[in-house]
Design a protein around this motif. Sequence first.
Motif, short mmCIF file in Angstrom:
data_model
loop_
_atom_site.label_atom_id
_atom_site.label_comp_id
_atom_site.label_asym_id
_atom_site.label_seq_id
_atom_site.Cartn_x
_atom_site.Cartn_y
_atom_site.Cartn_z
N UNK A 106 0.82 -1.20 0.00
CA UNK A 106 0.00 0.00 0.00
C UNK A 106 0.86 1.26 0.00
N UNK A 107 0.20 2.40 0.20
CA UNK A 107 0.89 3.68 0.18
C UNK A 107 2.05 3.74 1.17
N UNK A 108 1.84 3.26 2.39
CA UNK A 108 2.90 3.32 3.41
C UNK A 108 4.13 2.54 2.98
N UNK A 109 3.93 1.37 2.42
CA UNK A 109 5.06 0.55 1.98
C UNK A 109 5.82 1.23 0.85
N UNK A 139 14.59 -4.27 -1.03
CA UNK A 139 13.71 -5.33 -1.55
C UNK A 139 12.29 -5.00 -1.10
N UNK A 140 11.35 -5.05 -2.04
CA UNK A 140 9.94 -4.85 -1.72
C UNK A 140 9.23 -6.19 -1.88
N UNK A 166 0.16 -7.00 -7.90
CA UNK A 166 0.10 -5.56 -8.16
C UNK A 166 -0.13 -4.84 -6.84
N UNK A 167 0.14 -3.54 -6.88
CA UNK A 167 0.10 -2.74 -5.65
C UNK A 167 -1.22 -1.98 -5.51
N UNK A 168 -1.55 -1.62 -4.28
CA UNK A 168 -2.73 -0.80 -3.99
C UNK A 168 -2.36 0.67 -3.84
N UNK A 169 -1.10 0.99 -3.95
CA UNK A 169 -0.60 2.35 -3.72
C UNK A 169 -0.99 3.28 -4.88
N UNK A 170 -0.90 4.57 -4.58
CA UNK A 170 -1.21 5.60 -5.58
C UNK A 170 -0.19 5.58 -6.71
N UNK A 171 -0.68 5.90 -7.92
CA UNK A 171 0.15 5.85 -9.13
C UNK A 171 1.39 6.72 -9.02
N UNK A 172 1.29 7.91 -8.43
CA UNK A 172 2.43 8.82 -8.34
C UNK A 172 3.56 8.20 -7.50
N UNK A 188 14.26 -5.15 8.34
CA UNK A 188 12.96 -5.46 7.76
C UNK A 188 11.98 -4.40 8.24
N UNK A 189 11.39 -3.66 7.30
CA UNK A 189 10.39 -2.64 7.61
C UNK A 189 9.02 -3.21 7.24
N UNK A 190 8.20 -3.48 8.23
CA UNK A 190 6.89 -4.08 8.00
C UNK A 190 5.84 -2.98 7.88
N UNK A 191 5.22 -2.90 6.71
CA UNK A 191 4.15 -1.93 6.42
C UNK A 191 2.92 -2.69 5.96
N UNK A 192 2.34 -3.47 6.87
CA UNK A 192 1.20 -4.33 6.53
C UNK A 192 -0.11 -3.79 7.07
N UNK A 193 -0.18 -2.50 7.34
CA UNK A 193 -1.41 -1.89 7.82
C UNK A 193 -1.44 -1.76 9.33
N UNK A 194 -2.59 -1.31 9.81
CA UNK A 194 -2.77 -1.06 11.23
C UNK A 194 -4.06 -1.69 11.72
#
Length: 182
Positions: free
Chosen positions: A85-88, A103-104, A110-116, A165-171
């Motif tokens: 997502x956006x945070x990741x 590494x992502x 595919x991603x849920x993040x914004x196109x920009x 490891x940076x975990x950005x799996x939501x809240x």
Amino acid sequence: QAVSYGAEFVLGDVHTIVPESNETFTVTYNTETITARSIILAFGLTPRSLGVPGEAELMGKGVTYSTAAVADTLHGKTVAVIGGGNSAIESVNLLADIAKQVYLVHRRDRFRAEAVLLEKMGQRTNVTQILNAELKQIHGSTQVTGITVLQGADKVERVIDLDTVCINAGFMSKTSFLDGVV
């Protein structure tokens, strides 16, 4: 403002809230119990844990849920970001400026993040996307040394040496103690 009307602030983790017959509530937090006529539920958010081996043991030793908080320590390092997502993607873009390799790891194709954000990430030469993959384990004893991911429909195992490891799996909110109350 609340203090001016007599509110008292205490810090702690609430374990139970029990409605009483006299229209009050018994609240148990930490090792204390209090009675209240009213309760305002104002939850903060807790980063979602993945529950993989090594995650809890290496928290603060190379496992983080806040890239910005540790960014200054990651210059020239090899880092994995978990999420899509956006945070990741924001974390990847921040890290790509300072880390040697990023590494992502994302569980979908595919991603849920914004196109920009995705466009900016696509311009990075030190970002490797590992799609259709799930984190299986975080390695290390006193510090993160790597991860194992399972990739693709056939779950091919891949071990990656890295430093953080940076975990950005939501809240999520911790609300299970309210089951049956609200």
